[in-house]
Write a protein that holds these residues in place. Structure first.
Motif, PDB file in Angstrom:
ATOM      1  N   GLN A 123       0.808  -1.225   0.000  1.00  0.00           N
ATOM      2  CA  GLN A 123       0.000   0.000   0.000  1.00  0.00           C
ATOM      3  C   GLN A 123       0.839   1.273   0.000  1.00  0.00           C
ATOM      4  OE1 GLN A 123      -2.638  -0.464   3.375  1.00  0.00           O
ATOM      5  NE2 GLN A 123      -4.146  -1.594   2.166  1.00  0.00           N
ATOM      6  N   GLN A 126      -0.053   3.342  -2.672  1.00  0.00           N
ATOM      7  CA  GLN A 126      -1.471   3.695  -2.646  1.00  0.00           C
ATOM      8  C   GLN A 126      -1.778   4.283  -1.256  1.00  0.00           C
ATOM      9  OE1 GLN A 126      -2.945   0.144  -5.723  1.00  0.00           O
ATOM     10  NE2 GLN A 126      -4.043   0.450  -3.814  1.00  0.00           N
ATOM     11  N   GLN A 128      -3.785   6.384   0.030  1.00  0.00           N
ATOM     12  CA  GLN A 128      -5.150   6.475   0.549  1.00  0.00           C
ATOM     13  C   GLN A 128      -5.590   5.146   1.155  1.00  0.00           C
ATOM     14  OE1 GLN A 128      -8.227   8.988  -1.110  1.00  0.00           O
ATOM     15  NE2 GLN A 128      -6.946   9.396  -2.894  1.00  0.00           N
ATOM     16  N   ASP A 129      -5.171   4.048   0.540  1.00  0.00           N
ATOM     17  CA  ASP A 129      -5.468   2.727   1.109  1.00  0.00           C
ATOM     18  C   ASP A 129      -4.750   2.545   2.434  1.00  0.00           C
ATOM     19  OD1 ASP A 129      -6.865   0.678  -1.049  1.00  0.00           O
ATOM     20  OD2 ASP A 129      -5.766   2.294  -2.022  1.00  0.00           O
ATOM     21  N   THR A 177     -11.398   4.335  -1.442  1.00  0.00           N
ATOM     22  CA  THR A 177     -10.661   3.075  -1.545  1.00  0.00           C
ATOM     23  C   THR A 177     -11.553   1.837  -1.503  1.00  0.00           C
ATOM     24  OG1 THR A 177     -10.285   3.056   0.869  1.00  0.00           O
ATOM     25  CG2 THR A 177      -8.592   4.083  -0.512  1.00  0.00           C
ATOM     26  N   HIS A 180     -11.375  -0.188  -6.836  1.00  0.00           N
ATOM     27  CA  HIS A 180     -10.258   0.286  -7.658  1.00  0.00           C
ATOM     28  C   HIS A 180     -10.460  -0.148  -9.106  1.00  0.00           C
ATOM     29  CE1 HIS A 180      -7.585   1.538  -4.326  1.00  0.00           C
ATOM     30  NE2 HIS A 180      -8.263   0.616  -3.665  1.00  0.00           N
ATOM     31  N   ASN A 194      -4.947  -3.265  -2.265  1.00  0.00           N
ATOM     32  CA  ASN A 194      -6.264  -2.704  -2.031  1.00  0.00           C
ATOM     33  C   ASN A 194      -6.768  -2.994  -0.618  1.00  0.00           C
ATOM     34  OD1 ASN A 194      -6.104  -1.988  -4.691  1.00  0.00           O
ATOM     35  ND2 ASN A 194      -7.432  -3.623  -5.429  1.00  0.00           N
ATOM     36  N   ARG A 195      -7.397  -2.002  -0.051  1.00  0.00           N
ATOM     37  CA  ARG A 195      -8.012  -2.163   1.270  1.00  0.00           C
ATOM     38  C   ARG A 195      -9.249  -3.063   1.172  1.00  0.00           C
ATOM     39  NH1 ARG A 195     -12.125   0.294   4.278  1.00  0.00           N
ATOM     40  NH2 ARG A 195     -12.798   1.491   2.453  1.00  0.00           N
TER      41      ARG A 195
END
Length: 263
Positions: A123, A126, A128-129, A177, A180, A194-195
């Motif tokens: 992450q 990424q 924000q995740d 999030t 995606h 990915n969260r």
């Protein structure tokens, strides 16, 4: 004929009821006064995360520190460790919290072993995740420490963590999030970064709009992904209509309290 032009609400009555009940639950059990007085809407921008970083470890640590502070958990013995240091059966220390739960005035009554959390190295690209994941983990720590299950019980625990993360002020990242897009060729898509979201996009946006409503925030849509802006506006209209017609004493009292703080 006119019914064809009515704007449908963003969520069903059942979804709306649970999210509002859970928001009220969060307010009642996780320091509603801190929410009214201190919580801010956190955005994925340099104004909220200004520190430059030069490594994966530094990025993880800086974001962790910011999220912990914005959530009002400065005084909590929550410690970040590298992924390889996390134990599979990491048991959590039960804290003795005196008085306030969040903010500088929170008091941990006795020395306690640290509560360890880690991060997903995937992450780092990424952020924000990463931010939303930290907020969700810290939300779960609070729920487990408080020992009060959300509406719907244990089956709704993960969804309640998403609600509480937005209650902390991280609704933009929580909403952004959920899903995606793979992109044109998919070569930059990394599913492991990915969260894992428990709420849908619409539900997440609704909670974010609910937080903005009670915080008096006018531009809560500003940093949402473009396709979420229309959902946010629908949520705001649904919330305004709901509040105008609500007979719930807890909601009306909360709105009156919030307005008094803003005036």
């Amino acid at each position: 004929m006119l019914s064809l032009f009515k704007v449908s609400p963003l969520l069903s009555d059942e979804e709306t009821q649970w999210l509002i009940d859970t928001f009220v639950w969060a307010f009642e059990h996780f320091d509603g006064e801190y929410f009214l007085n201190e919580t801010q809407i956190i955005t994925p921008t340099p104004s909220c995360f200004p520190e430059p970083v030069s490594s994966i470890e530094e990025m993880a640590a800086v974001v962790f520190s910011r999220v912990k502070s914005y959530a009002g958990l400065q005084q909590w013995p929550i410690t970040l460790v590298a992924p390889e240091r996390m134990l599979a059966s990491n048991s959590m220390t039960k804290l003795n919290i005196a008085g306030r739960w969040r903010g500088e005035q929170a008091v941990i009554a006795e020395p306690a072993a640290p509560i360890l959390i880690s991060y997903n190295p995937n992450q780092i690209n990424q952020p924000q995740d990463l931010i939303a994941s930290y907020a969700g983990v810290m939300a779960k720590v609070l729920i487990l420490q408080r020992g009060v299950l959300p509406p719907g019980g244990e089956a709704q625990l993960d969804a309640a963590c998403d609600v509480l993360a937005s209650f902390f002020g991280f609704g933009v990242m929580v909403s952004n999030t959920v899903y995606h897009f793979r992109g044109g060729c998919g070569s930059c898509y990394n599913q492991y970064a990915n969260r894992k979201a428990a709420l849908t996009e619409q539900q997440s946006v609704f909670v974010h709009a609910l937080v903005c409503h009670f915080k008096g925030v006018k531009d809560g849509h500003k940093h949402l992904k473009s396709h979420l802006v229309s959902q946010y506006k629908k949520a705001k209209k649904q919330i305004n209509t709901l509040m105008d017609n609500s007979e719930r004493g807890d909601l009306l009292a909360l709105q009156e309290h919030a307005h008094a703080r803003l005036s």
